[in-house]
Design a protein around this motif. Structure first.
Motif, PDB file in Angstrom:
ATOM      1  N   SER A  21       0.801  -1.217  -0.083  1.00  0.00           N
ATOM      2  CA  SER A  21      -0.054  -0.012  -0.045  1.00  0.00           C
ATOM      3  C   SER A  21       0.822   1.295  -0.030  1.00  0.00           C
ATOM      4  O   SER A  21       0.476   2.297  -0.706  1.00  0.00           O
ATOM      5  CB  SER A  21      -1.013  -0.089   1.353  1.00  0.00           C
ATOM      6  OG  SER A  21      -0.378  -0.151   2.335  1.00  0.00           O
ATOM      7  N   THR A  24       2.131   1.667  -3.504  1.00  0.00           N
ATOM      8  CA  THR A  24       1.249   2.084  -4.331  1.00  0.00           C
ATOM      9  C   THR A  24       0.991   3.636  -4.118  1.00  0.00           C
ATOM     10  O   THR A  24       0.741   4.228  -5.403  1.00  0.00           O
ATOM     11  CB  THR A  24      -0.143   1.428  -4.135  1.00  0.00           C
ATOM     12  OG1 THR A  24       0.040  -0.056  -4.357  1.00  0.00           O
ATOM     13  CG2 THR A  24      -1.274   1.879  -5.160  1.00  0.00           C
ATOM     14  N   ALA A  25       0.814   4.104  -3.091  1.00  0.00           N
ATOM     15  CA  ALA A  25       0.826   5.645  -2.641  1.00  0.00           C
ATOM     16  C   ALA A  25       1.849   6.506  -3.318  1.00  0.00           C
ATOM     17  O   ALA A  25       1.684   7.350  -3.908  1.00  0.00           O
ATOM     18  CB  ALA A  25       0.607   5.785  -1.265  1.00  0.00           C
ATOM     19  N   ARG A  26       3.049   5.803  -3.033  1.00  0.00           N
ATOM     20  CA  ARG A  26       4.113   6.579  -3.606  1.00  0.00           C
ATOM     21  C   ARG A  26       4.216   6.619  -5.096  1.00  0.00           C
ATOM     22  O   ARG A  26       4.529   7.543  -5.744  1.00  0.00           O
ATOM     23  CB  ARG A  26       5.638   5.897  -2.803  1.00  0.00           C
ATOM     24  CG  ARG A  26       6.780   6.518  -3.631  1.00  0.00           C
ATOM     25  CD  ARG A  26       7.872   5.977  -2.920  1.00  0.00           C
ATOM     26  NE  ARG A  26       7.934   4.599  -3.217  1.00  0.00           N
ATOM     27  CZ  ARG A  26       8.606   3.762  -2.386  1.00  0.00           C
ATOM     28  NH1 ARG A  26       9.722   4.298  -1.536  1.00  0.00           N
ATOM     29  NH2 ARG A  26       8.698   2.442  -2.646  1.00  0.00           N
ATOM     30  N   ALA A  28       1.505   6.601  -7.178  1.00  0.00           N
ATOM     31  CA  ALA A  28       0.315   7.536  -7.596  1.00  0.00           C
ATOM     32  C   ALA A  28       0.797   8.927  -7.458  1.00  0.00           C
ATOM     33  O   ALA A  28       0.496   9.509  -8.102  1.00  0.00           O
ATOM     34  CB  ALA A  28      -0.869   7.305  -6.767  1.00  0.00           C
ATOM     35  N   ALA A  29       1.713   9.393  -6.145  1.00  0.00           N
ATOM     36  CA  ALA A  29       2.128  10.542  -6.142  1.00  0.00           C
ATOM     37  C   ALA A  29       3.066  10.981  -7.127  1.00  0.00           C
ATOM     38  O   ALA A  29       3.057  12.113  -7.668  1.00  0.00           O
ATOM     39  CB  ALA A  29       2.879  10.634  -4.560  1.00  0.00           C
TER      40      ALA A  29
END
Length: 121
Positions: A21, A24-26, A28-29
């Motif tokens: 997770s 994935t967040a990194r 997306a950023a």
């Protein structure tokens, strides 16, 4: 039943110490940053580059939009026989019409406002 340590190993197989997770967040950023940077560079390119407009761009979009709004201008045979769609020129016509309603429809402004529309078209 897997233990908590076993679950951590399954989310951290690459040894980075970061779970799925967080990765994935990194990602997306990073993707958002690349998109924002690309759009900013494209807009700067549109506004700063001083070059000629290809003649076909004029005859197939700007001139058609000008004629639709102001009632005069040259159109090519494709437009007289309705062989082309009006969606692209109408983007410019909307800008020209707004300038006309605001009584800002002199030549330098019409040319200046056409360039940013090209950015989105």
């Amino acid at each position: 039943m897997p233990t908590a340590a076993a679950k951590d190993r399954t989310t951290d197989r690459d040894g980075s110490g970061v779970g799925n997770s967080a990765r994935t967040a990194r990602g997306a950023a990073t993707g958002s940053l690349v998109l924002a940077l690309s759009l900013a560079l494209r807009l700067a390119n549109v506004c700063l580059v001083q070059t000629f407009i290809h003649p076909d761009e004029t005859w197939q979009s700007l001139e058609v939009a000008h004629r639709a709004v102001f009632g005069y201008g040259y159109i090519t045979w494709e437009w007289r026989h309705a062989l082309r769609g009006f969606a692209h020129p109408m983007l410019f016509a909307a800008v020209y019409r707004a300038l006309a309603l605001l009584r800002l429809d002199d030549s330098p402004l019409i040319v200046s406002f056409a360039r940013p529309v090209c950015f989105y078209a």
